[in-house]
Write a protein that holds these residues in place. Structure first.
Motif, short mmCIF file in Angstrom:
data_model
loop_
_atom_site.label_atom_id
_atom_site.label_comp_id
_atom_site.label_asym_id
_atom_site.label_seq_id
_atom_site.Cartn_x
_atom_site.Cartn_y
_atom_site.Cartn_z
N ILE B 72 54.85 -26.10 -52.43
CA ILE B 72 53.83 -25.44 -51.63
C ILE B 72 53.68 -26.17 -50.29
CG2 ILE B 72 52.58 -24.51 -53.62
CD1 ILE B 72 50.54 -26.74 -53.31
N GLU B 73 53.18 -25.43 -49.32
CA GLU B 73 52.95 -26.00 -48.00
C GLU B 73 51.46 -26.35 -47.90
OE1 GLU B 73 54.14 -23.34 -44.88
OE2 GLU B 73 53.90 -24.87 -43.33
N VAL B 74 51.17 -27.53 -47.39
CA VAL B 74 49.79 -27.99 -47.28
C VAL B 74 49.50 -28.29 -45.81
CG1 VAL B 74 48.12 -29.73 -48.02
CG2 VAL B 74 49.92 -29.00 -49.57
N LEU B 75 48.39 -27.79 -45.31
CA LEU B 75 47.95 -28.06 -43.94
C LEU B 75 46.66 -28.87 -43.99
CD1 LEU B 75 49.90 -25.59 -43.55
CD2 LEU B 75 48.47 -24.94 -41.63
N TYR B 76 46.55 -29.88 -43.14
CA TYR B 76 45.38 -30.74 -43.18
C TYR B 76 45.07 -31.25 -41.79
CZ TYR B 76 49.52 -33.61 -44.09
OH TYR B 76 50.79 -34.14 -44.04
N TRP B 77 43.86 -31.77 -41.64
CA TRP B 77 43.35 -32.16 -40.33
C TRP B 77 43.36 -33.68 -40.21
CZ3 TRP B 77 42.83 -29.86 -35.92
CH2 TRP B 77 41.98 -30.36 -34.93
N LEU B 78 44.18 -34.17 -39.27
CA LEU B 78 44.36 -35.62 -39.12
C LEU B 78 43.22 -36.14 -38.25
CD1 LEU B 78 48.14 -35.09 -38.67
CD2 LEU B 78 47.11 -36.35 -40.57
N ASP B 79 42.08 -36.30 -38.88
CA ASP B 79 40.82 -36.49 -38.15
C ASP B 79 40.69 -37.85 -37.48
OD1 ASP B 79 40.64 -37.76 -40.59
OD2 ASP B 79 38.55 -37.17 -40.97
N GLN B 80 41.64 -38.75 -37.73
CA GLN B 80 41.59 -40.06 -37.09
C GLN B 80 42.44 -40.12 -35.82
OE1 GLN B 80 39.86 -42.77 -38.81
NE2 GLN B 80 39.15 -40.99 -39.94
N SER B 81 43.07 -39.03 -35.45
CA SER B 81 44.07 -39.08 -34.38
C SER B 81 43.51 -38.75 -33.01
CB SER B 81 45.19 -38.07 -34.67
OG SER B 81 45.83 -38.40 -35.87
#
Lengths: 161, 161
Positions: B72-81
């Motif tokens: 499966i493909e997972v999308l996430y938010w790299l909130d430290q960047s």
């Protein structure tokens, strides 16, 4: 677009507060041959028509080095999509699938991802094949294909940052 | 995090207005073994440690049918960047690459995408292998692997919606 009356048989929507967790910046615009949702192919093909990713000028220098890749990943914002469906019926026949078991544009965060063939780069515009989105779709990100990409930083076990 | 003084040699940042084009809704949280950015692997491996995608309850029914997919493909938010770099120097050696020629978490819209192995689903939580992000990373989306997925709607040439 979020009128509950638009549901197909057995589709399920949820009531949601407005989204407010993080904010996107469009970095450009995608140009494709498809002006209406009903004309878009279901999935892009690498031998499909040439499409154009036009970057806003502030990002032009961020393309340096991308020309080394034949295949790139493109992220875009499916701005015509409703975001509140839990179950969807792609065939309108009463059979439903969970939203996360589909690649439908209708999802809580309507971000499209495609792997496309990079044909050429022309002054801040990328000519690619393999997209399936509407003309005018906002562009979010461009990355090298994860398979072709090797991290440029040293390996973590090889001596840190 | 956006202090221009943090630039490595030859890196290039731009001044940007706050992002305001579209808004995301976090749909859950990712749990991984990595609590510090320096501990994260450069790229996830399908034989890496088990990680957990914990969905907010409102989305549990949206998983129906996902169990049919191994990948499966997972999308996430790299909130430290930080989000303002045009050119980056992964090795801190003065050599730079354009942001779009890297899969670095530092990008105008810090959305991570990974293809992961789906090990099992447990009451709204997915156990997967192949991630490389920090523990606590906000989850944005889950989709079937585009290679394994066949559109559920009829083909456009076969008779419309």
């Amino acid at each position: 677009m979020n009128d509950p009356g638009d549901l197909r048989p057995n589709e399920e929507a949820v009531a949601l507060e407005p989204a407010s967790d993080a904010t996107l910046r469009f970095i450009g615009t995608i140009h494709t041959p498809w002006r209406d949702r009903k004309d878009c192919p279901r999935q892009g093909r690498l031998d499909g028509p040439e499409c154009q990713l036009v970057l806003d000028p502030v990002w032009h220098n961020a393309l340096a080095g991308l020309e080394d890749y034949d295949t790139i990943e493109v992220l875009y914002w499916l701005d015509q999509s409703r975001r509140d469906l839990i179950r969807q019926s792609p065939r309108s026949d009463g059979q439903t699938f969970g939203t996360f078991a589909l690649r439908s544009p209708v999802r809580p965060n309507p971000i499209g991802t495609s792997m496309v063939k990079l044909v050429r780069i022309e002054k801040g515009a990328l000519i690619v094949r393999g997209l399936d989105c509407l003309d005018g779709t906002p562009l979010l990100d461009i990355k090298p294909d994860r398979c072709a990409f090797s991290p440029k930083a040293p390996d973590k076990t090889g001596g840190g940052e």
